[in-house]
Design an enzyme around this catalytic site. Structure first.
Site, PDB file in Angstrom:
ATOM      1  CE1 TYR A  69       0.679   1.732   4.153  1.00 19.42           C
ATOM      2  CE2 TYR A  69       1.025  -0.286   4.518  1.00 19.42           C
ATOM      3  CZ  TYR A  69       1.084   0.726   4.877  1.00 19.42           C
ATOM      4  OH  TYR A  69       1.796   1.134   5.980  1.00 19.42           O
ATOM      5  CG  PHE A  79       0.258   8.827   5.880  1.00 19.68           C
ATOM      6  CD1 PHE A  79       0.046   7.627   6.615  1.00 19.68           C
ATOM      7  CD2 PHE A  79      -0.982   9.216   5.162  1.00 19.68           C
ATOM      8  CE1 PHE A  79      -0.943   6.812   6.432  1.00 19.68           C
ATOM      9  CE2 PHE A  79      -1.883   8.377   4.916  1.00 19.68           C
ATOM     10  CZ  PHE A  79      -1.837   7.159   5.675  1.00 19.68           C
ATOM     11  CG  ASP A  80       3.088   3.822   6.503  1.00 13.04           C
ATOM     12  OD1 ASP A  80       4.361   3.539   6.264  1.00 13.04           O
ATOM     13  OD2 ASP A  80       2.606   3.084   7.171  1.00 13.04           O
ATOM     14  CB  ILE A  99      -7.269   1.683  10.932  1.00 16.28           C
ATOM     15  CG1 ILE A  99      -6.964   1.756   9.480  1.00 16.28           C
ATOM     16  CG2 ILE A  99      -6.100   2.244  11.793  1.00 16.28           C
ATOM     17  CD1 ILE A  99      -6.765   2.943   8.785  1.00 16.28           C
ATOM     18  CE1 TYR A 125      -3.550   4.822  13.406  1.00 13.47           C
ATOM     19  CE2 TYR A 125      -3.875   5.394  11.153  1.00 13.47           C
ATOM     20  CZ  TYR A 125      -3.354   4.564  12.222  1.00 13.47           C
ATOM     21  OH  TYR A 125      -2.568   3.502  11.655  1.00 13.47           O
ATOM     22  CG  PHE A 142      -4.688   3.323   3.033  1.00 11.95           C
ATOM     23  CD1 PHE A 142      -3.500   3.287   3.406  1.00 11.95           C
ATOM     24  CD2 PHE A 142      -5.753   3.814   3.655  1.00 11.95           C
ATOM     25  CE1 PHE A 142      -3.246   3.705   5.020  1.00 11.95           C
ATOM     26  CE2 PHE A 142      -5.490   4.333   5.293  1.00 11.95           C
ATOM     27  CZ  PHE A 142      -4.109   4.164   5.391  1.00 11.95           C
TER      28      PHE A 142
END
Length: 603
Positions: A69, A79-80, A99, A125, A142
């Protein structure tokens, strides 16, 4: 193929729950706001922008998945990313380890499917965020690609892609197998193949040499069969994977496309299958026999490695004496002439684990389709079978020294016609051309021979003795009484010959060395009777007239089977000692007198 690895840990599967999801199928990727209406999202938005054609299973709650992902904010800032870490996410879905938005967004995915997920804050979050990484109340985007999915309750999945019509045996535990394979991950990524290694993968089944899933997946396969085998990680290499550089990642399902080449068991013996058995099999081959046979030799998958037919020549050998591989030595015994049989030989009775040459690999099972042409034993004699005898009484039969005329056909035991009467042929010591006819009795002129005079092969000479005129016989002559291991023109080496003979006539022969014999005592004044003009000399004309008169009056006879003129000419030359064209009283001597003088000289 990789060796077995440790089993993976078990993952608890939760009960499947009813999902109440609001799933929005977006048409494009350009979603710039939190929701299509501009308000806050109530649930995950799912854009399925690549769906594979084949989807054998979809992700369900409790499944273990592996995926890549990229995670970004609404403004596109990343962010990731699992790609940046070069590590797939491997986790159970639907049990609270992800999540909530990701848990929901993965449901129903197919392997190799790509999705874009928009996760609202309350499913991500929330109002707290993730310190230093995710701000409070952040909507998350995502891009996900699913690479693997399995469940702890999965078993090995076997799909038969091709099954041959003939299956002599199926794989069982304890068998030794040879097979080719292509190994891929569930997403199609190749990790290994036997085809690039120049040989099959060879191993025992059910003995711990393979991963458990492969042990199971090979059971029941036939030689030549193609299978697709899907193995979950806990029956493959588990949570550790295999190989440096993660050739097989942890928790990876494996897909193998298998082609089984052959299978055998160390306890196997030679397998025999009679394909065609001729009627009237009187004798079967035993150890010590010399056999001529044709064969096609193939591997268990049908690959031809040798054929006697391609050389247009039989394979000739003794059986049961170690001249051929043990399995063939065993497999040929008990065969009939003309029989066709299939002989399956395990490698320990063939060429073993090393194989031979470039066509028979190590540990290969060999299959021979054999056609037995003939066989004999060095101790064999001529086999004689009377087909018919004349109805009238037979007082005299043929014997050594007799001059005989006979008809015959000569063939090989497989029915191939070679020669017939009137030709220089297989019955003679002279080589000849082959002759093939469709009729069994298409005779020419009778053949002539003096029995015991070494003018025909020994077996035929023997088979013609003791016959009545008009009698028909079948003779089977072994090669050592025919043309031997070298054969003759038109006659293969070491060939057993089949003759059908019919005796046309018989005449008493003459003793060896005689051209003419008297039926009674010769005249007391032989020279005077021979000298017709009484001039003290006998020229050829007088000699010929005298001899012919003795024959016509029944007082003597000439050697049969030869032109009388030639015989008389030879007799005259023998008596004309000085070769001056005439015989004198001093020159004329009976052969019996000459033989007696020779005995005295030797004494």
């Amino acid at each position: 193929m990789f060796p077995a690895g440790p089993p993976s840990h078990s993952l608890l599967r939760l009960p499947l729950l009813q999902l109440l999801l609001l799933v929005v199928q977006a048409v494009g990727r350009g979603l710039g706001r939190a929701s299509p209406a501009g308000g806050p999202l109530e649930d995950v938005v799912i854009e399925r922008y690549h769906i594979p054609r084949a989807c054998p299973r979809e992700v369900q709650m409790g499944d273990f998945v592996r995926y890549h992902y990229n995670g970004t904010f609404e403004d596109g800032k990343k962010f990731d990313s699992s790609y940046d870490r070069n590590t797939l996410v491997a986790i159970v879905v639907g049990v609270g380890r992800l999540i909530t938005g990701m848990d929901r967004g993965l449901m129903g995915m197919c392997v190799n499917e790509r999705r874009r997920l928009i996760v609202p804050p309350h499913l991500g979050y929330g109002s707290i965020g993730l310190a230093g990484l995710i701000p409070p109340d952040a909507t998350l985007y995502f891009d996900v690609v699913l690479l693997d999915v399995w469940n702890k309750e999965d078993t090995v999945q076997v799909s038969t892609l091709l099954r041959p019509p003939h299956c002599p045996r199926m794989v069982q535990d304890g068998d030794f197998v040879r097979y080719h394979y292509n190994g891929t991950l569930l997403d199609g990524t190749s990790f290994d193949t036997s085809y690039s290694k120049g040989g099959t993968y060879d191993t025992y089944v059910g003995s711990g040499w393979l991963i458990k899933g492969m042990d199971q997946g090979l059971l029941g396969m036939c030689p030549g069969e193609r299978r697709k085998i899907i193995i979950p990680p806990f029956l493959a290499y588990g949570e550790k994977g295999y190989g440096e550089g993660t050739v097989i990642p942890p928790h990876a399902s494996l897909v193998f496309h298998i082609l089984l080449i052959d299978v055998h068991n160390p306890k196997d013996t030679v397998q025999l299958e009679t394909l065609e058995l001729p009627a009237g099999c009187v004798r079967r081959a035993v150890a010590g026999d010399f056999m001529r046979y044709h064969y096609n030799g193939s591997l268990m998958d049908g690959t031809l490695f040798d054929s006697s037919y391609s050389r247009n020549h039989t394979y000739n050998t003794y059986i049961g004496q170690g001249y051929i591989i043990p399995g063939m030595d065993q497999g040929l015994q008990g065969a009939c002439i003309g029989e066709r049989r299939r002989i399956t030989i395990p490698p320990h009775l063939a060429y073993g684990e090393n194989g031979t040459g470039d066509k028979i690999p190590g540990s290969a099972v060999l299959i021979f389709n054999v056609h037995v042409i003939d066989f004999h034993n060095p101790a064999d004699v001529v086999e004689i079978r009377t087909l018919s005898r004349p109805s009238e009484t037979c007082n005299e039969t043929t014997k050594l020294g007799d001059f005989v005329r006979y008809h015959y056909n000569c063939s090989l035991l497989d029915g191939t016609q070679l020669f017939t009467s009137g030709e220089t042929d297989a019955g003679s010591h002279e080589p000849s051309r082959p002759h093939f006819r469709g009729q069994r009795h298409d005779y020419g002129a009778p053949q002539e021979a003096t029995l015991g005079a070494n003018k025909v092969i020994e077996g035929l000479d023997t088979g013609l003795q003791g016959m009545c005129v008009g009698e028909r016989r079948q003779l089977i002559v072994p090669p050592h009484l025919a043309h031997g291991e070298s054969g003759a023109r038109g006659v293969p080496g070491s060939a057993v010959l089949l003759f059908e003979v019919e005796l046309v006539s018989r005449e008493d022969g003459l003793p060896t060395g005689y051209l003419f014999v008297w039926h009674e005592d010769p005249p007391a004044n032989l020279f005077e009777d021979m000298d017709l003009n009484k001039d003290g000399e006998v020229p050829p004309e007088e000699f010929s007239t005298f001899i012919k008169a003795q024959v016509s009056e029944g007082k003597g006879r000439l050697m049969p089977g030869q032109d009388p003129e030639k015989t008389i000419g030879d007799m005259f030359q023998n008596q004309d000692r000085n070769q001056d064209g005439k015989i004198t009283v001093e020159e004329l001597k009976l052969k019996s007198d000459e033989d007696q003088e020779r005995v005295h000289e030797e004494l």
